[in-house]
Design an enzyme around this catalytic site. Structure first.
Site, PDB file in Angstrom:
ATOM      1  N   SER A 178       0.867  -1.172   0.000  1.00 24.78           N
ATOM      2  CA  SER A 178       0.000   0.000   0.000  1.00 24.78           C
ATOM      3  C   SER A 178       0.904   1.222   0.000  1.00 24.78           C
ATOM      4  CB  SER A 178      -0.890  -0.031   1.250  1.00 24.78           C
ATOM      5  OG  SER A 178      -1.619   1.170   1.367  1.00 24.78           O
ATOM      6  N   LYS A 201      -2.862   5.105  -2.815  1.00 25.09           N
ATOM      7  CA  LYS A 201      -3.752   6.002  -2.068  1.00 25.09           C
ATOM      8  C   LYS A 201      -4.058   7.223  -2.925  1.00 25.09           C
ATOM      9  CE  LYS A 201      -3.975   3.862   1.940  1.00 25.09           C
ATOM     10  NZ  LYS A 201      -5.250   3.498   2.585  1.00 25.09           N
ATOM     11  N   GLU A 227     -11.040   1.025  -3.654  1.00 26.66           N
ATOM     12  CA  GLU A 227     -11.386   0.786  -2.253  1.00 26.66           C
ATOM     13  C   GLU A 227     -12.007   2.034  -1.625  1.00 26.66           C
ATOM     14  OE1 GLU A 227      -8.063  -0.919  -0.184  1.00 26.66           O
ATOM     15  OE2 GLU A 227      -8.885  -0.535   1.800  1.00 26.66           O
ATOM     16  N   LYS A 286     -10.112  -6.342   7.855  1.00 30.55           N
ATOM     17  CA  LYS A 286      -9.108  -5.989   8.869  1.00 30.55           C
ATOM     18  C   LYS A 286      -9.703  -6.460  10.176  1.00 30.55           C
ATOM     19  CE  LYS A 286      -7.520  -1.761   6.587  1.00 30.55           C
ATOM     20  NZ  LYS A 286      -7.638  -0.282   6.589  1.00 30.55           N
ATOM     21  N   GLY A 323      -4.279  -3.875   6.125  1.00 28.60           N
ATOM     22  CA  GLY A 323      -3.288  -3.607   7.165  1.00 28.60           C
ATOM     23  C   GLY A 323      -3.524  -2.248   7.778  1.00 28.60           C
TER      24      GLY A 323
END
Ligand code: OSB
Ligand code: MG
Length: 373
Positions: free
Chosen positions: A138, A166, A216, A265, A293
């Protein structure tokens, strides 16, 4: 049978090798709550609370979790007999709202205790089937599209199976396009951490052309209805993270068509029992899941790796090796990734599968509390 007689809470400060920025904030030193759980049988285990310093991912923070652990969570389990760790969730759920990260830290620790007590690896205790799990990275928001593309190329060269990028308004399409041009056939995905609204649907339609694995959590942290509206307009799968806080919400996602993939998660959903329910439900519904994570230390990572060894974790998780986050982790052996981009599930060891460097933890500790039955 599990009956805890003591929980030791510690807060440590662990500096990240580089700051990690998402749409709602940045972190450069992880404040992490660690727990050491002691069972009356003599078995013990370490666990980790994934709450962050600020309430920008969820409403929980290190400070709210510390309070919840001391005042509400620990008193519910200390001295109480549980036949099996799967029974703990109901005790922590009944007439006790929210605080899922605080609850998860204790609940997961009790699975760790149970594995230690039974003399089996944690992954085996929960029904894991994989010996190695595929690893994704990530990447936090970078300064320029080219900096991102360079990081993404380096990650693919290292063997990572997936690169998560991101995004935030103004740092989205151009960044994703530059990464896609650099890596035409790599498994790329975006994570917005709630930075958009339905008014941004035209932007997501452009993203739809980039052949992303998934997008996401584009919309609000607790939304399902608008995600369903957006999903209807896109070919790319929406993956939900923040919105899935229980197996009920996973069922709602499917009923509404709010997404096609779930990032599990365990800290977000209150622990392993809820994670297992979501995993099993998704398996029946043919919804792929992967393990997310929260910039965990090697202790939290042990739980994530065990979870990711379950059969329906078919997509690479955000499970990077220790060195991606820390100059030095607090466990040995450190978590590593082989040149095929896989992380080995420690099936040759009982319990969580790593030893905690207690001297180093002590040196990093800024507060400590001993909770007794
Ligand atoms: O949304 O998945 C997220 C880190 C902090 C808060 C939210 C998220 C993340 C990550 C980190 O993406 C993934 C990792 O631990 O490597
Ligand atoms: Mg996310």
């Amino acid at each position: 049978m599990i009956r805890l007689d003591q929980i030791v809470l510690r807060e440590i400060h662990l500096p990240l090798r580089e700051p990690f920025r998402i749409s709602s904030g940045s972190v450069s030193t992880r404040r992490i709550i660690l727990l050491e759980l002691f069972d009356a049988s003599g078995a013990a285990a370490w666990s980790e609370c994934v709450a962050g310093e600020w309430p920008n991912y969820s409403s929980e923070t290190v400070d709210t979790a510390w309070l919840a652990l001391e005042a509400y969570v620990a008193p519910r389990v200390l001295g109480v007999r549980f036949d099996k760790p799967a029974d703990v969730h109901a005790t922590l759920d009944r007439d006790f709202r929210g605080h899922r990260m605080a609850k998860a830290a204790v609940e997961m620790g009790m699975w760790g205790v149970a594995a230690t007590q039974a003399g089996v690896p944690l992954a085996q205790l929960i029904g894991g089937e994989r010996e190695r799990v595929p690893v994704g990275i990530s990447l936090g928001i970078q300064a320029t599209p080219q900096a991102l593309a360079d990081r993404a190329m380096a990650a693919m060269a290292e063997g990572y199976h997936k690169v998560k990028i991101k995004i935030e308004p103004g740092r989205d399409l151009e960044y994703l396009r530059t990464a896609r041009e650099a890596l035409p056939s790599a498994e790329l995905m975006a994570d917005a951490n709630n930075a958009y609204s339905l008014a941004d649907a035209p932007l997501f339609k452009e993203m739809d052309e980039l052949n992303l694995m998934m997008i996401e959590q584009p919309l609000a942290h607790d939304d399902l209805v608008r995600h369903a509206e957006l999903q209807r307009q896109l070919r790319t799968a929406i993956c939900l993270d923040e919105s899935i806080t229980s197996v009920d919400r996973a069922q709602d996602m499917v009923a509404l068509g709010a997404g096609r993939i779930i990032n599990i998660k365990p800290g977000r959903v209150g622990g392993f029992a809820a994670s297992l329910s979501i995993h099993n439900y998704c398996q029946r519904q043919e919804i792929p899941v992967w393990c997310g994570g929260m910039l965990e230390s090697g202790i939290g990572r042990a739980y994530n790796v065990a979870l990711a060894s379950l059969p329906n974790f078919t997509l690479p998780g955000d499970l990077s090796p220790s060195r991606r986050y820390w100059t030095q982790d607090i466990v040995s052996p450190e978590w590593t990734m082989d040149d095929e981009g896989m992380m080995t599930v420690p099936l040759g060891r009982t319990g969580i599968g790593v030893d905690v460097d207690t001297e180093r933890v002590d040196a990093l500790t800024v507060r400590r509390a001993v909770l007794q039955a």
